[in-house]
Design a protein around this motif. Structure first.
Motif, PDB file in Angstrom:
ATOM      1  N   PRO A 266       6.216  65.558 -45.665  1.00 20.28           N
ATOM      2  CA  PRO A 266       6.889  64.444 -46.343  1.00 20.28           C
ATOM      3  C   PRO A 266       8.403  64.599 -46.449  1.00 20.28           C
ATOM      4  O   PRO A 266       9.146  63.642 -46.211  1.00 20.28           O
ATOM      5  CB  PRO A 266       6.221  64.436 -47.729  1.00 20.28           C
ATOM      6  CG  PRO A 266       4.877  65.030 -47.502  1.00 20.28           C
ATOM      7  CD  PRO A 266       5.083  66.080 -46.464  1.00 20.28           C
ATOM      8  N   ILE A 267       8.901  65.782 -46.810  1.00 22.12           N
ATOM      9  CA  ILE A 267      10.347  65.938 -46.947  1.00 22.12           C
ATOM     10  C   ILE A 267      11.023  65.860 -45.583  1.00 22.12           C
ATOM     11  O   ILE A 267      12.132  65.329 -45.455  1.00 22.12           O
ATOM     12  CB  ILE A 267      10.702  67.261 -47.677  1.00 22.12           C
ATOM     13  CG1 ILE A 267      12.186  67.290 -48.042  1.00 22.12           C
ATOM     14  CG2 ILE A 267      10.310  68.457 -46.852  1.00 22.12           C
ATOM     15  CD1 ILE A 267      12.594  66.284 -49.077  1.00 22.12           C
ATOM     16  N   HIS A 268      10.360  66.369 -44.546  1.00 24.11           N
ATOM     17  CA  HIS A 268      10.934  66.273 -43.196  1.00 24.11           C
ATOM     18  C   HIS A 268      11.064  64.814 -42.784  1.00 24.11           C
ATOM     19  O   HIS A 268      12.121  64.397 -42.254  1.00 24.11           O
ATOM     20  CB  HIS A 268      10.060  67.026 -42.207  1.00 24.11           C
ATOM     21  CG  HIS A 268      10.447  66.792 -40.768  1.00 24.11           C
ATOM     22  ND1 HIS A 268      11.650  67.209 -40.252  1.00 24.11           N
ATOM     23  CD2 HIS A 268       9.784  66.159 -39.753  1.00 24.11           C
ATOM     24  CE1 HIS A 268      11.719  66.859 -38.974  1.00 24.11           C
ATOM     25  NE2 HIS A 268      10.604  66.228 -38.655  1.00 24.11           N
ATOM     26  N   ARG A 269      10.025  64.021 -43.011  1.00 20.88           N
ATOM     27  CA  ARG A 269      10.090  62.608 -42.635  1.00 20.88           C
ATOM     28  C   ARG A 269      11.150  61.876 -43.434  1.00 20.88           C
ATOM     29  O   ARG A 269      11.881  61.039 -42.894  1.00 20.88           O
ATOM     30  CB  ARG A 269       8.722  61.964 -42.836  1.00 20.88           C
ATOM     31  CG  ARG A 269       7.714  62.320 -41.757  1.00 20.88           C
ATOM     32  CD  ARG A 269       6.527  61.388 -41.809  1.00 20.88           C
ATOM     33  NE  ARG A 269       5.834  61.503 -43.089  1.00 20.88           N
ATOM     34  CZ  ARG A 269       4.924  62.414 -43.357  1.00 20.88           C
ATOM     35  NH1 ARG A 269       4.608  63.313 -42.449  1.00 20.88           N
ATOM     36  NH2 ARG A 269       4.331  62.456 -44.524  1.00 20.88           N
TER      37      ARG A 269
ATOM     38  N   VAL B 287      11.985  70.221 -52.678  1.00 24.31           N
ATOM     39  CA  VAL B 287      11.471  69.782 -51.376  1.00 24.31           C
ATOM     40  C   VAL B 287       9.976  69.475 -51.382  1.00 24.31           C
ATOM     41  O   VAL B 287       9.382  69.280 -50.325  1.00 24.31           O
ATOM     42  CB  VAL B 287      11.764  70.869 -50.305  1.00 24.31           C
ATOM     43  CG1 VAL B 287      13.250  70.960 -50.021  1.00 24.31           C
ATOM     44  CG2 VAL B 287      11.209  72.236 -50.737  1.00 24.31           C
ATOM     45  N   GLY B 288       9.331  69.448 -52.558  1.00 24.35           N
ATOM     46  CA  GLY B 288       7.901  69.170 -52.596  1.00 24.35           C
ATOM     47  C   GLY B 288       7.085  70.364 -52.127  1.00 24.35           C
ATOM     48  O   GLY B 288       7.608  71.439 -51.843  1.00 24.35           O
TER      49      GLY B 288
ATOM     50  N   GLY C  79      11.483  65.884 -54.712  1.00 23.50           N
ATOM     51  CA  GLY C  79      12.305  66.002 -53.520  1.00 23.50           C
ATOM     52  C   GLY C  79      13.375  64.927 -53.572  1.00 23.50           C
ATOM     53  O   GLY C  79      13.073  63.742 -53.414  1.00 23.50           O
ATOM     54  N   PHE C  80      14.623  65.328 -53.825  1.00 23.94           N
ATOM     55  CA  PHE C  80      15.710  64.363 -54.007  1.00 23.94           C
ATOM     56  C   PHE C  80      16.835  64.645 -53.028  1.00 23.94           C
ATOM     57  O   PHE C  80      17.116  65.806 -52.685  1.00 23.94           O
ATOM     58  CB  PHE C  80      16.230  64.406 -55.437  1.00 23.94           C
ATOM     59  CG  PHE C  80      15.234  63.916 -56.453  1.00 23.94           C
ATOM     60  CD1 PHE C  80      15.200  62.574 -56.815  1.00 23.94           C
ATOM     61  CD2 PHE C  80      14.302  64.777 -57.007  1.00 23.94           C
ATOM     62  CE1 PHE C  80      14.260  62.109 -57.729  1.00 23.94           C
ATOM     63  CE2 PHE C  80      13.358  64.321 -57.915  1.00 23.94           C
ATOM     64  CZ  PHE C  80      13.334  62.983 -58.278  1.00 23.94           C
TER      65      PHE C  80
ATOM     66  N   ASP D  37       9.285  60.432 -51.400  1.00 26.65           N
ATOM     67  CA  ASP D  37       7.864  60.463 -51.763  1.00 26.65           C
ATOM     68  C   ASP D  37       7.244  61.704 -51.144  1.00 26.65           C
ATOM     69  O   ASP D  37       6.851  61.711 -49.985  1.00 26.65           O
ATOM     70  CB  ASP D  37       7.172  59.205 -51.260  1.00 26.65           C
ATOM     71  CG  ASP D  37       5.697  59.151 -51.645  1.00 26.65           C
ATOM     72  OD1 ASP D  37       5.255  60.028 -52.425  1.00 26.65           O
ATOM     73  OD2 ASP D  37       4.995  58.243 -51.168  1.00 26.65           O
ATOM     74  N   VAL D  38       7.158  62.777 -51.933  1.00 23.50           N
ATOM     75  CA  VAL D  38       6.592  64.044 -51.450  1.00 23.50           C
ATOM     76  C   VAL D  38       5.274  64.358 -52.146  1.00 23.50           C
ATOM     77  O   VAL D  38       4.832  65.503 -52.162  1.00 23.50           O
ATOM     78  CB  VAL D  38       7.594  65.203 -51.654  1.00 23.50           C
ATOM     79  CG1 VAL D  38       8.832  65.007 -50.813  1.00 23.50           C
ATOM     80  CG2 VAL D  38       7.956  65.369 -53.137  1.00 23.50           C
TER      81      VAL D  38
END
Length: 738
Positions: A533-536, A527-528, A512-513, A506-507
Motif C-alpha cells: 500500500p505505501i509503495h502504491r 509506512v503502515g 502512512g502520511f 490508505d495503508v
C-alpha cells in the motif's frame, strides 16, 4: 467409465479428509475420538459400498492421528513446563534449517526443533515433541544438528508443538546423519558455483535449486511477492518436475528400461528431498511435482486428478497439520488448476502455436485456482502475475538445471563449477529483472476491499469470462494490451492533485502520511504494516525520493511496510524516536526528541514529544514514546500525534504551551484512550484518521468521533475514503479523496 468412477470416489474422500484434518487440528482430543467412532460406525455399516467405506476409513485414520498427536503434546512434560514459564536445559535436534527474521528493531533466527531431553530443577525427562526455538542474532542452523540449549519456555499457539523456546545460550553437540552432511555439501556447491557473481541473481539460484533463500534481500522478496513469483523462492513441485523430467527423459533417450526409469525416478525424488530438506514445502513439492509430471506423461486429466486426490489423502494422513498450512492449500490449488483447466484453456487457444498456448494457459489456470487463497494472505490481487510467469517460464528450467549441475560439478571439479553456474546466473538474471520491472509498475497489484472468501464465487465467473474471451483472438489480444497499458500507466484522473499539504495514504490498520517538499520529493511519516500500500501511494503521488523518512515509534503497523516505501527510492535522512525502528538504507540517521527543529525544503518540522530526557523504551511503552511533530506547509500547520495515549497526551500538553494546528492526525487510529483537552488545545478544522476497515480494535471509537463532532471538525478516515489529500486552494484547505 471405471477410471471416471474412481475419480469420483477418491476426490470426495480427499476433500473430506482435508476438511476433517483442518478442523481436528484445532479441536480438543475428545472431538477427534467422537469423529473416529462415528467414522468406524459408518465403515461397519457401509463396508460393502466403496464410495462410502473408503472415505470413512480415511476419516478414521485422520481422526486417530490428530487425536493421538494432540494428546501426546498435551500430556508432555515440556507442555506443562511451558505453562509455568520454566527455564530449562534441553537437548534438541534441528528439524528444519533456521530462518533469519527481522522486525521492528530486532533480528533473530527461528528454528523448528524436536525436543529430545529436557531438564528442570534436577529432574530429567526423555521426550520427543516438536517446538520452535527463537535465537537472538543471525545464526546458521542446519537440519539434523544436535544442540544443547538453555531456554525459557512459553506455551505454543500450534497444537502440534509443545512449547516455544526463547534460547538464552546454545552449544552444538553433534552433526546430523551422513545424508544431511552430504546434502549440505551439495548446497554449498550450488552457492559456490555462482559466488563469482555478487548480486541477487546469484542469490536466486540456490533458492531455485534447493529452497535456500538466505542470500535474497528483503526488496527482492517483496518484488517476487508483488509479481506472483514467490513460488520460485521456495521449493515447489515445478522444481522437482524440471529435475525429474530431465532425468527421465534422458534415460528414455538412451533406451533405458521401464524398471530403470522407475528406480531412477524414485532415487531422484529421494535425493531431491534430502538436498532441499524435508520441510513441509519440500514434502508437498515431492508429491505435487510427481503428480503433475505423471498427469502430463499419462495425458489424462482424470488420471491426474485421481493422483492428486490420492496425494492429498496421503499427506493429510501423514501430517494432518498440513491441511491448514497456506503453502499446502496453494500447492493443491495450483496443481489442480494445472491438471484440470489447463487442457481446456489450451484448446481454447488453438489460434496460437501449441507451446505458446500451453505457456499461456498454465499460469492463467494456476493463478485463478490460487486467487482466493493468495488474496487471503496478502489482501491484494497481483495484476502482473500471469504476465510475469509467462515471461520467466523459459528461464526457470535453465536456471534450475544449470544451478544443480554447478553444485554437482563442484563436488568433483570445483574449478569448473562456475561454468554451469554462469549459465544459471544468466537465466536467474532474467527472472530477477522481470520481478523488478513488474513490481515497479503502478498497477502491479490492487487491494481487494472485501473479505477474501468473496472471491470464491467471483473466481469461476472470471474464469468463464477468460474462457469466453480466449475464443476471440482479436478481442483477447486487445484486452490483454489494454490491461498491460493500465498496469504500466494506471489511469488516475485528477491524481496526483495540485498544491498538496499532506496525504494520508490508505495503508490499512496503520499510519502512512506524505508531506511533499518538492516535485518528486517528500517527507514520509510512518509506512503502515505491509509494503504494497505505501509503495502504491508514493508511486501514484510520483514520489521518487524521500527527503526524510520518520518512524514515530517502532510498532509494526507504523514501520513494517518500509520496504515498500524505499522500493526504487532514495532515502536522504532516516529519523526515529526512543523506541527505535528498522534499519533502513539511508544517507544518515537521526534521533528526534522534544525541542528539535528540522527543515526540509520549505517545510519546517517542530518536535514536540517525547521529552528530551526519555531513556530506553520497552515495547509496551512504545505508543506513549511516539515522536510528535508539527509540520508547517504552505502556511498551514499539521500535528502528527503518533499513537499517544491519554497520559502521554496530557504530558504533551504540559510540555508545550502552543499545540494549535489546522490539521490533526488523530492519535492511535482513534482509540478511546485519549485526553479530551487535546482537541480543544489543537483546534483543527480537519482531522485525519489512519485506520483499517473492519479492524478488530473498533477504531475509530464512537467517543473520539463524538468529540470531533462537538468541535465541528471535518473527519476523514482512510477506511471509508481511501487515500486522502489535504490541499491548499488560495489559502483555504480543501480535501480530495480516492
Amino acid at each position: 467409465m471405471t477410471g471416471s468412477r474412481s475419480d469420483l470416489r477418491v476426490v470426495p474422500a480427499a476433500l473430506a479428509a482435508w476438511a476433517t484434518a483442518a478442523a481436528l487440528t484445532r479441536a480438543p482430543v475428545p472431538v477427534s475420538l467422537v469423529v473416529a467412532v462415528v467414522a468406524v460406525a459408518v465403515l461397519a455399516w457401509g463396508w460393502r459400498r466403496p464410495s462410502l467405506a473408503f472415505p470413512a476409513a480415511v476419516l478414521v485414520v485422520v481422526a486417530a492421528t490428530c487425536g493421538w498427536r494432540v494428546a501426546a503434546v498435551e500430556s508432555s512434560p515440556v507442555t506443562q513446563l511451558a505453562e509455568r514459564g520454566a527455564t530449562v536445559r534441553a537437548e534438541v535436534h534441528v528439524r528444519e534449517d533456521g530462518r533469519v527474521f527481522a522486525g521492528a528493531g530486532r533480528a533473530g533466527t527461528v528454528v523448528p526443533v524436536t525436543v529430545r531431553v529436557v531438564e528442570s530443577r534436577g529432574r530429567t525427562w526423555r521426550v520427543r515433541v516438536r517446538a520452535t526455538a527463537f535465537v537472538e542474532g543471525s545464526e546458521r542452523f542446519v537440519t539434523g544438528t544436535r544442540l544443547t540449549v538453555r531456554a525459557g519456555l512459553q506455551p505454543s499457539d500450534d497444537s502440534d508443538e509443545a512449547a516455544v523456546l526463547r534460547v538464552h545460550d546454545w552449544l552444538p553437540v553433534g552433526a546430523g546423519p551422513w545424508w544431511w552432511r552430504w546434502s549440505e555439501v551439495v548446497r554449498d556447491g550450488v552457492r559456490d558455483g555462482v559466488d563469482h557473481r555478487d548480486d541477487q541473481a546469484a542469490a536466486l539460484v540456490p533458492a531455485l535449486v534447493a529452497g535456500d533463500e538466505s542470500g535474497l534481500s528483503d526488496r527482492t522478496r517483496e518484488e517476487f511477492a508483488t509479481t506472483g513469483l514467490t513460488h520460485l523462492l521456495a521449493v515447489s513441485g515445478a522444481n522437482l518436475t524440471i529435475v525429474l523430467g530431465i532425468v527421465l527423459l534422458g534415460l528414455r533417450a538412451v533406451g533405458a528400461s521401464r524398471r530403470v526409469v522407475l528406480v531412477a525416478g524414485v532415487l531422484t525424488v529421494v535425493a531431491f528431498v534430502v538436498v532441499a530438506r524435508p520441510e513441509p514445502s519440500v514434502q508437498r513439492a515431492a508429491v505435487m511435482g510427481s503428480v503433475a509430471l505423471a498427469g502430463l506423461l499419462v495425458g489424462s486429466r482424470g488420471a491426474g486428478l485421481r493422483a492428486l486426490a490420492w496425494s492429498v489423502v496421503a499427506l493429510v494422513v501423514l501430517d494432518p497439520w498440513l491441511a491448514t498450512r497456506p503453502g499446502f492449500v496453494l500447492s493443491v490449488s495450483a496443481t489442480a488448476g494445472i491438471i484440470a483447466p489447463t487442457p481446456v484453456l489450451t484448446r481454447r487457444l488453438h489460434w496460437l502455436p501449441l507451446p505458446v498456448a500451453t505457456a499461456v494457459a498454465v499460469p492463467i489456470a494456476a493463478h485463478l485456482a490460487c486467487l482466493p487463497v493468495a488474496t487471503s494472505l496478502s489482501g491484494e490481487i497481483s495484476m502482473v502475475a500471469v504476465f510475469a510467469n509467462i515471461v520467466v517460464a523459459p528461464a526457470v528450467a535453465p536456471a534450475t538445471v544449470a544451478g544443480l549441475a554447478a553444485g554437482l560439478v563442484d563436488l568433483v571439479a570445483p574449478a569448473l563449477a562456475p561454468v554451469p553456474g554462469t549459465v544459471a546466473w544468466a537465466a536467474a538474471s532474467v527472472i530477477v529483472r522481470v520481478a523488478r520491472l513488474g513490481a515497479s509498475a503502478p498497477g502491479a497489484a490492487i487491494t481487494w476491499p472485501w473479505p477474501w472468501w468473496t472471491l470464491i464465487p467471483v473466481t469461476p465467473m472470471v474464469g468463464w469470462g477468460v474462457w469466453w474471451l480466449l475464443r476471440r483472438p482479436a478481442l483477447a489480444v486487445g484486452m490483454t494490451l489494454g490491461l498491460l497499458v493500465a498496469i504500466v500507466r494506471t489511469p488516475t484522473p485528477g491524481w496526483p492533485p495540485r498544491d498538496v499539504v499532506v496525504v494520508a495514504c490508505d495503508v490499512g490498520q496503520g499510519d502512512g502520511f506524505v508531506v511533499p517538499t518538492a516535485p518528486g520529493e517528500a517527507i514520509v511519516i510512518d509506512v503502515g504494516q505491509e509494503p504494497g500500500p505505501i509503495h502504491r501511494c508514493l508511486t501514484e503521488l510520483e514520489i521518487d525520493r524521500i527527503a526524510l523518512l520518520l518512524f514515530t515509534h517502532g510498532d509494526a503497523d507504523h514501520v513494517d511496510g518500509w520496504r515498500g516505501a524505499v522500493r526504487g527510492r532514495e532515502v536522504a535522512v532516516l529519523a526515529d524516536g526512543p523506541s527505535g525502528g528498522p534499519s533502513v538504507p539511508a544517507a544518515r540517521r537521526i534521533r528526534l526528541l522534544a525541542g528539535q527543529h528540522v527543515k526540509v525544503g520549505d517545510v519546517g518540522l517542530e518536535v514536540l514529544w517525547p521529552r528530551a530526557d526519555t531513556g530506553r523504551v520497552t515495547p509496551e511503552a512504545r505508543n506513549d514514546a511516539s515522536v510528535v511533530v508539527r509540520a508547517t506547509v504552505r502556511g498551514h500547520r499539521i500535528l502528527f500525534t503518533g499513537d499517544l495515549g491519554e497520559e502521554a497526551q496530557r504530558g504533551l500538553g504540559r510540555l508545550n504551551a502552543d499545540l494549535s494546528a489546522d490539521v490533526l492526525k488523530v492519535a492511535h487510529h482513534g482509540s478511546a484512550d485519549r485526553w479530551e483537552g487535546l482537541l480543544e488545545r489543537v483546534g483543527p478544522s480537519v482531522a485525519l484518521v489512519g485506520v483499517g476497515a473492519d479492524n478488530p480494535h473498533g477504531h475509530p471509537t464512537s467517543a473520539v468521533l463524538d468529540d470531533l463532532a462537538r468541535q465541528r471538525v471535518a473527519v476523514w478516515r482512510t477506511d471509508t475514503s481511501g487515500t486522502i489529500a489535504v490541499l491548499d486552494r488560495d489559502g483555504r484547505l480543501v480535501v480530495s479523496a480516492r
